[in-house]
Design a protein around this motif. Structure first.
Motif, PDB file in Angstrom:
ATOM      1  N   LEU A   1       0.200   7.249  -3.892  1.00  0.00           N
ATOM      2  CA  LEU A   1       1.443   7.558  -4.603  1.00  0.00           C
ATOM      3  C   LEU A   1       2.532   6.631  -4.097  1.00  0.00           C
ATOM      4  O   LEU A   1       2.739   6.519  -2.886  1.00  0.00           O
ATOM      5  N   THR A   2       3.220   5.970  -5.007  1.00  0.00           N
ATOM      6  CA  THR A   2       4.262   5.034  -4.608  1.00  0.00           C
ATOM      7  C   THR A   2       5.593   5.391  -5.253  1.00  0.00           C
ATOM      8  O   THR A   2       5.639   6.060  -6.288  1.00  0.00           O
ATOM      9  N   GLY A   3       6.657   4.930  -4.625  1.00  0.00           N
ATOM     10  CA  GLY A   3       7.977   5.037  -5.213  1.00  0.00           C
ATOM     11  C   GLY A   3       8.359   3.720  -5.853  1.00  0.00           C
ATOM     12  O   GLY A   3       7.590   2.747  -5.849  1.00  0.00           O
ATOM     13  N   HIS A   4       9.549   3.663  -6.413  1.00  0.00           N
ATOM     14  CA  HIS A   4      10.023   2.437  -7.040  1.00  0.00           C
ATOM     15  C   HIS A   4      10.129   1.325  -5.995  1.00  0.00           C
ATOM     16  O   HIS A   4      10.663   1.512  -4.918  1.00  0.00           O
ATOM     17  N   GLY A   5       9.577   0.157  -6.321  1.00  0.00           N
ATOM     18  CA  GLY A   5       9.676  -0.972  -5.413  1.00  0.00           C
ATOM     19  C   GLY A   5       8.593  -1.040  -4.358  1.00  0.00           C
ATOM     20  O   GLY A   5       8.639  -1.900  -3.485  1.00  0.00           O
ATOM     21  N   ASP A   6       7.607  -0.143  -4.437  1.00  0.00           N
ATOM     22  CA  ASP A   6       6.539  -0.122  -3.423  1.00  0.00           C
ATOM     23  C   ASP A   6       5.244  -0.771  -3.901  1.00  0.00           C
ATOM     24  O   ASP A   6       4.182  -0.555  -3.319  1.00  0.00           O
ATOM     25  N   VAL A   7       5.319  -1.564  -4.970  1.00  0.00           N
ATOM     26  CA  VAL A   7       4.093  -2.137  -5.538  1.00  0.00           C
ATOM     27  C   VAL A   7       3.380  -3.022  -4.520  1.00  0.00           C
ATOM     28  O   VAL A   7       2.155  -3.022  -4.426  1.00  0.00           O
ATOM     29  N   GLY A   8       4.145  -3.774  -3.731  1.00  0.00           N
ATOM     30  CA  GLY A   8       3.511  -4.629  -2.728  1.00  0.00           C
ATOM     31  C   GLY A   8       2.675  -3.835  -1.744  1.00  0.00           C
ATOM     32  O   GLY A   8       1.569  -4.238  -1.379  1.00  0.00           O
ATOM     33  N   LEU A   9       3.181  -2.682  -1.323  1.00  0.00           N
ATOM     34  CA  LEU A   9       2.417  -1.814  -0.421  1.00  0.00           C
ATOM     35  C   LEU A   9       1.189  -1.247  -1.124  1.00  0.00           C
ATOM     36  O   LEU A   9       0.118  -1.138  -0.523  1.00  0.00           O
ATOM     37  N   ALA A  10       1.350  -0.900  -2.402  1.00  0.00           N
ATOM     38  CA  ALA A  10       0.216  -0.361  -3.159  1.00  0.00           C
ATOM     39  C   ALA A  10      -0.890  -1.401  -3.316  1.00  0.00           C
ATOM     40  O   ALA A  10      -2.078  -1.077  -3.247  1.00  0.00           O
ATOM     41  N   VAL A  11      -0.506  -2.647  -3.505  1.00  0.00           N
ATOM     42  CA  VAL A  11      -1.488  -3.729  -3.605  1.00  0.00           C
ATOM     43  C   VAL A  11      -2.272  -3.847  -2.305  1.00  0.00           C
ATOM     44  O   VAL A  11      -3.503  -4.020  -2.306  1.00  0.00           O
ATOM     45  N   ARG A  12      -1.575  -3.740  -1.181  1.00  0.00           N
ATOM     46  CA  ARG A  12      -2.269  -3.783   0.118  1.00  0.00           C
ATOM     47  C   ARG A  12      -3.244  -2.615   0.244  1.00  0.00           C
ATOM     48  O   ARG A  12      -4.362  -2.778   0.768  1.00  0.00           O
ATOM     49  N   ALA A  13      -2.853  -1.448  -0.236  1.00  0.00           N
ATOM     50  CA  ALA A  13      -3.737  -0.286  -0.179  1.00  0.00           C
ATOM     51  C   ALA A  13      -4.971  -0.495  -1.035  1.00  0.00           C
ATOM     52  O   ALA A  13      -6.090  -0.150  -0.641  1.00  0.00           O
ATOM     53  N   MET A  14      -4.792  -1.089  -2.216  1.00  0.00           N
ATOM     54  CA  MET A  14      -5.949  -1.338  -3.091  1.00  0.00           C
ATOM     55  C   MET A  14      -6.864  -2.394  -2.493  1.00  0.00           C
ATOM     56  O   MET A  14      -8.085  -2.300  -2.587  1.00  0.00           O
ATOM     57  N   ARG A  15      -6.279  -3.404  -1.882  1.00  0.00           N
ATOM     58  CA  ARG A  15      -7.114  -4.428  -1.240  1.00  0.00           C
ATOM     59  C   ARG A  15      -7.955  -3.806  -0.123  1.00  0.00           C
ATOM     60  O   ARG A  15      -9.055  -4.262   0.171  1.00  0.00           O
ATOM     61  N   ALA A  16      -7.440  -2.734   0.491  1.00  0.00           N
ATOM     62  CA  ALA A  16      -8.173  -2.032   1.551  1.00  0.00           C
ATOM     63  C   ALA A  16      -9.141  -0.991   0.986  1.00  0.00           C
ATOM     64  O   ALA A  16      -9.811  -0.316   1.764  1.00  0.00           O
TER      65      ALA A  16
END
Length: 214
Positions: free
Chosen positions: A82-97
């Motif tokens: 679950l992400t907030g606005h502007g957290d796409v970069g963190l979400a991408v890191r989570a998906m890569r993991a």
């Protein structure tokens, strides 16, 4: 939908835990709301397997740190971030993991259910693997060079404006390439496009051998 499907809702926001739990219970899931990543890691050792709805930003231990601890401790449960606005970069890191998907708050019920369905499909079919690298490469072959450049930027976690600057084009042009890319890949969300891109990265590199003299 079988009632035994368990969803761990890991979020420090009580309102999010309550609303997600209410929604998912009415959709036929069991839920276990947990107020922190530390508490989740304490409870989940040896606990019933399920899917983890994991907030990316929490005090003490954020979602990425929880995910890494899960990997280190062999806790094999599908994660939806679950992400907030502007957290796409963190979400991408989570998906890569290895996260199944990411969903931005506030989320739609059907979007959440669809992500959980995919997570439980992975959980219930242990032989089910990520999309094969060869299949992903075939999917990506339909993209133009610029469309692939935009996807590469998104896979790095860059926003449209940064991609536009790096490519020397306007943000509006990036949006057009991004829309065309998603249409060609036949995906409805950025998370789906990222899964294809990350799967293609796993393809073995074939190095050309020396030319044999005749």
């Amino acid at each position: 939908m079988p009632n035994e499907r368990l969803v761990y809702i890991v979020d420090d926001d009580d309102a999010v835990r309550r609303s997600a739990s209410f929604m998912l219970k009415h959709a036929g899931f069991q839920t276990r709301p947990i107020e922190s990543g530390i508490e989740f890691l304490r409870q989940c050792k040896g606990a019933e397997r399920g899917c983890v709805l994991l907030d990316i930003k929490m005090p003490e231990m954020d979602g990425l740190e929880v995910q890494q601890e899960m990997i280190s401790n062999g806790i094999n449960m599908p994660v939806i971030v679950l992400t907030g606005h502007g957290d796409v970069g963190l979400a991408v890191r989570a998906m890569r993991a290895g996260a199944v998907s990411f969903i931005a708050k506030p989320y739609e019920k059907q979007e959440l259910i669809a992500a959980l369905e995919e997570g439980f499909e992975r959980l219930e079919n242990r032989d089910l693997k990520e999309m094969a690298a060869s299949e992903a490469q075939v999917r990506l072959a339909c993209l133009t060079g610029r469309e692939r450049d935009v996807l590469d930027g998104l896979m790095t976690g860059y926003p449209n404006k940064t991609i536009a600057y790096d490519l020397g084009i306007s943000p509006r042009t990036v949006e057009i390439y991004r829309a065309n890319m998603m249409e060609k890949l036949r995906v409805q969300s950025l998370a789906e496009a990222l899964r294809i891109g990350f799967a293609a990265e796993k393809a073995p590199t074939i190095e050309a051998g020396p030319i044999q003299a005749k």
